[in-house]
Motif scaffolding. Structure first.
Motif, PDB file in Angstrom:
ATOM      1  N   GLU A   1      32.637   1.121  -5.097  1.00  0.00           N
ATOM      2  CA  GLU A   1      31.744  -0.020  -5.263  1.00  0.00           C
ATOM      3  C   GLU A   1      31.422  -0.566  -3.884  1.00  0.00           C
ATOM      4  OE1 GLU A   1      31.644  -4.548  -7.141  1.00  0.00           O
ATOM      5  OE2 GLU A   1      33.388  -3.266  -7.496  1.00  0.00           O
ATOM      6  N   LEU A   2      30.137  -0.612  -3.555  1.00  0.00           N
ATOM      7  CA  LEU A   2      29.667  -1.134  -2.286  1.00  0.00           C
ATOM      8  C   LEU A   2      28.789  -2.343  -2.550  1.00  0.00           C
ATOM      9  CD1 LEU A   2      30.288   1.964  -1.829  1.00  0.00           C
ATOM     10  CD2 LEU A   2      28.729   1.825   0.069  1.00  0.00           C
ATOM     11  N   GLU A   3      28.796  -3.259  -1.594  1.00  0.00           N
ATOM     12  CA  GLU A   3      28.017  -4.478  -1.763  1.00  0.00           C
ATOM     13  C   GLU A   3      27.418  -4.868  -0.419  1.00  0.00           C
ATOM     14  OE1 GLU A   3      29.184  -7.900  -4.664  1.00  0.00           O
ATOM     15  OE2 GLU A   3      30.115  -8.305  -2.711  1.00  0.00           O
ATOM     16  N   GLY A   4      26.219  -5.408  -0.462  1.00  0.00           N
ATOM     17  CA  GLY A   4      25.562  -5.874   0.750  1.00  0.00           C
ATOM     18  C   GLY A   4      24.213  -6.475   0.430  1.00  0.00           C
TER      19      GLY A   4
ATOM     20  N   TRP B   1      28.388   6.396   5.669  1.00  0.00           N
ATOM     21  CA  TRP B   1      27.177   6.002   6.390  1.00  0.00           C
ATOM     22  C   TRP B   1      26.822   4.543   6.090  1.00  0.00           C
ATOM     23  CZ3 TRP B   1      23.969   7.506  10.125  1.00  0.00           C
ATOM     24  CH2 TRP B   1      22.657   7.053  10.131  1.00  0.00           C
ATOM     25  N   LEU B   2      26.885   4.180   4.813  1.00  0.00           N
ATOM     26  CA  LEU B   2      26.520   2.816   4.413  1.00  0.00           C
ATOM     27  C   LEU B   2      27.529   1.775   4.897  1.00  0.00           C
ATOM     28  CD1 LEU B   2      25.231   3.565   0.814  1.00  0.00           C
ATOM     29  CD2 LEU B   2      23.851   2.948   2.813  1.00  0.00           C
ATOM     30  N   VAL B   3      28.802   2.147   4.915  1.00  0.00           N
ATOM     31  CA  VAL B   3      29.851   1.206   5.317  1.00  0.00           C
ATOM     32  C   VAL B   3      30.039   1.169   6.839  1.00  0.00           C
ATOM     33  CG1 VAL B   3      32.338   0.716   5.165  1.00  0.00           C
ATOM     34  CG2 VAL B   3      31.052   1.361   3.109  1.00  0.00           C
ATOM     35  N   HIS B   4      30.098   2.333   7.464  1.00  0.00           N
ATOM     36  CA  HIS B   4      30.436   2.399   8.886  1.00  0.00           C
ATOM     37  C   HIS B   4      29.226   2.557   9.807  1.00  0.00           C
ATOM     38  CE1 HIS B   4      34.559   2.622   7.586  1.00  0.00           C
ATOM     39  NE2 HIS B   4      34.300   3.705   6.890  1.00  0.00           N
ATOM     40  N   GLY B   5      28.103   3.000   9.261  1.00  0.00           N
ATOM     41  CA  GLY B   5      26.898   3.151  10.072  1.00  0.00           C
ATOM     42  C   GLY B   5      26.787   4.456  10.816  1.00  0.00           C
ATOM     43  N   HIS B   6      27.679   5.410  10.529  1.00  0.00           N
ATOM     44  CA  HIS B   6      27.600   6.727  11.167  1.00  0.00           C
ATOM     45  C   HIS B   6      28.189   7.779  10.226  1.00  0.00           C
ATOM     46  CE1 HIS B   6      31.889   6.364  12.092  1.00  0.00           C
ATOM     47  NE2 HIS B   6      31.622   5.144  12.511  1.00  0.00           N
TER      48      HIS B   6
ATOM     49  N   ALA C   1      21.670  -0.188   3.542  1.00  0.00           N
ATOM     50  CA  ALA C   1      21.341   0.208   4.908  1.00  0.00           C
ATOM     51  C   ALA C   1      22.605   0.649   5.636  1.00  0.00           C
ATOM     52  CB  ALA C   1      20.679  -0.953   5.647  1.00  0.00           C
ATOM     53  N   ALA C   2      22.431   1.542   6.590  1.00  0.00           N
ATOM     54  CA  ALA C   2      23.556   2.088   7.347  1.00  0.00           C
ATOM     55  C   ALA C   2      24.355   0.990   8.029  1.00  0.00           C
ATOM     56  CB  ALA C   2      23.054   3.089   8.373  1.00  0.00           C
ATOM     57  N   GLY C   3      25.641   0.944   7.729  1.00  0.00           N
ATOM     58  CA  GLY C   3      26.550   0.002   8.353  1.00  0.00           C
ATOM     59  C   GLY C   3      26.476  -1.420   7.829  1.00  0.00           C
ATOM     60  N   LEU C   4      25.634  -1.679   6.844  1.00  0.00           N
ATOM     61  CA  LEU C   4      25.452  -3.047   6.362  1.00  0.00           C
ATOM     62  C   LEU C   4      26.038  -3.297   4.976  1.00  0.00           C
ATOM     63  CD1 LEU C   4      21.838  -3.861   7.595  1.00  0.00           C
ATOM     64  CD2 LEU C   4      24.032  -4.383   8.686  1.00  0.00           C
TER      65      LEU C   4
ATOM     66  N   GLU D   1      16.344  -2.402  -7.848  1.00  0.00           N
ATOM     67  CA  GLU D   1      17.439  -2.884  -8.698  1.00  0.00           C
ATOM     68  C   GLU D   1      18.488  -3.608  -7.856  1.00  0.00           C
ATOM     69  OE1 GLU D   1      15.669   0.784 -10.469  1.00  0.00           O
ATOM     70  OE2 GLU D   1      16.576   0.384  -8.537  1.00  0.00           O
ATOM     71  N   SER D   2      19.113  -4.605  -8.464  1.00  0.00           N
ATOM     72  CA  SER D   2      20.190  -5.299  -7.753  1.00  0.00           C
ATOM     73  C   SER D   2      21.535  -4.622  -7.983  1.00  0.00           C
ATOM     74  CB  SER D   2      20.257  -6.763  -8.180  1.00  0.00           C
ATOM     75  OG  SER D   2      20.507  -6.864  -9.555  1.00  0.00           O
ATOM     76  N   GLU D   3      21.632  -3.764  -9.022  1.00  0.00           N
ATOM     77  CA  GLU D   3      22.853  -2.997  -9.283  1.00  0.00           C
ATOM     78  C   GLU D   3      22.451  -1.577  -9.672  1.00  0.00           C
ATOM     79  OE1 GLU D   3      26.002  -4.797 -11.523  1.00  0.00           O
ATOM     80  OE2 GLU D   3      25.217  -6.809 -11.135  1.00  0.00           O
ATOM     81  N   LEU D   4      23.020  -0.611  -8.978  1.00  0.00           N
ATOM     82  CA  LEU D   4      22.601   0.776  -9.106  1.00  0.00           C
ATOM     83  C   LEU D   4      23.824   1.695  -9.093  1.00  0.00           C
ATOM     84  CD1 LEU D   4      20.007   2.623  -8.966  1.00  0.00           C
ATOM     85  CD2 LEU D   4      20.252   2.503  -6.486  1.00  0.00           C
ATOM     86  N   LEU D   5      23.815   2.709  -9.947  1.00  0.00           N
ATOM     87  CA  LEU D   5      24.871   3.722  -9.971  1.00  0.00           C
ATOM     88  C   LEU D   5      24.265   5.066  -9.607  1.00  0.00           C
ATOM     89  CD1 LEU D   5      27.702   4.914 -10.742  1.00  0.00           C
ATOM     90  CD2 LEU D   5      26.814   5.120 -13.081  1.00  0.00           C
TER      91      LEU D   5
END
Length: 153
Positions: free
Chosen positions: A132-135, A113-118, A139-142, A95-99
């Protein structure tokens, strides 16, 4: 790729087990206020913890936004779930958009983890908070934190 992470609304303090705790009226209102931010989203899926309060929060969201699909119950979004298991599962989603409707401390750790990579920089989320996250991929940090909304603030 857009990923929304929603912490369940306020739950009753006690039940026979943690998994059986239900939303309070305040919790239902928190879920509805957070759901209002998803009205323009084109969700491909709503994933929720099997715990009552997360299922009830997901159902409030589903009804509020008029989502016609079913809420998918997934076992890897419980309070103490393993981030590695979640990442393996999320990597298979198309999916391109997921909750994802889940719990602390898992939701804060996953967002961090997803934003900072740790794991050392969890994102603080109160009950009913929506991140809300986007990338390009989950993936971790991405991923980038686009917004963090708290229903009471």
């Amino acid at each position: 790729m857009k990923l929304w992470l929603l912490r369940h609304g306020e739950a009753e303090p006690r039940a026979r087990s943690d998994a059986e705790r239900n939303l309070t009226e305040v919790g239902r209102a928190e879920a509805a206020r957070s759901a209002a931010h998803l009205l323009e989203a084109t969700l491909g899926a709503i994933l929720a913890s099997p715990f009552n309060r997360a299922q009830q929060t997901a159902e409030v969201v589903r009804q509020t936004i008029g989502y016609s699909g079913a809420v998918e119950t997934v076992p890897w979004v419980k309070p103490e779930s393993d981030l590695r298991e979640a990442m393996l599962y999320l990597d298979r989603r198309s999916e391109s958009e997921l909750l994802i409707v889940t719990h602390q401390p898992f939701v804060g750790l996953l967002a961090g983890w997803l934003v900072h990579g740790h794991r050392d920089q969890a994102i603080s989320m109160a009950t009913g908070s929506l991140a809300e996250l986007e990338g390009d991929s989950i993936a971790a940090g991405l991923m980038r934190l686009v917004s963090l909304r708290h229903p009471n603030g």
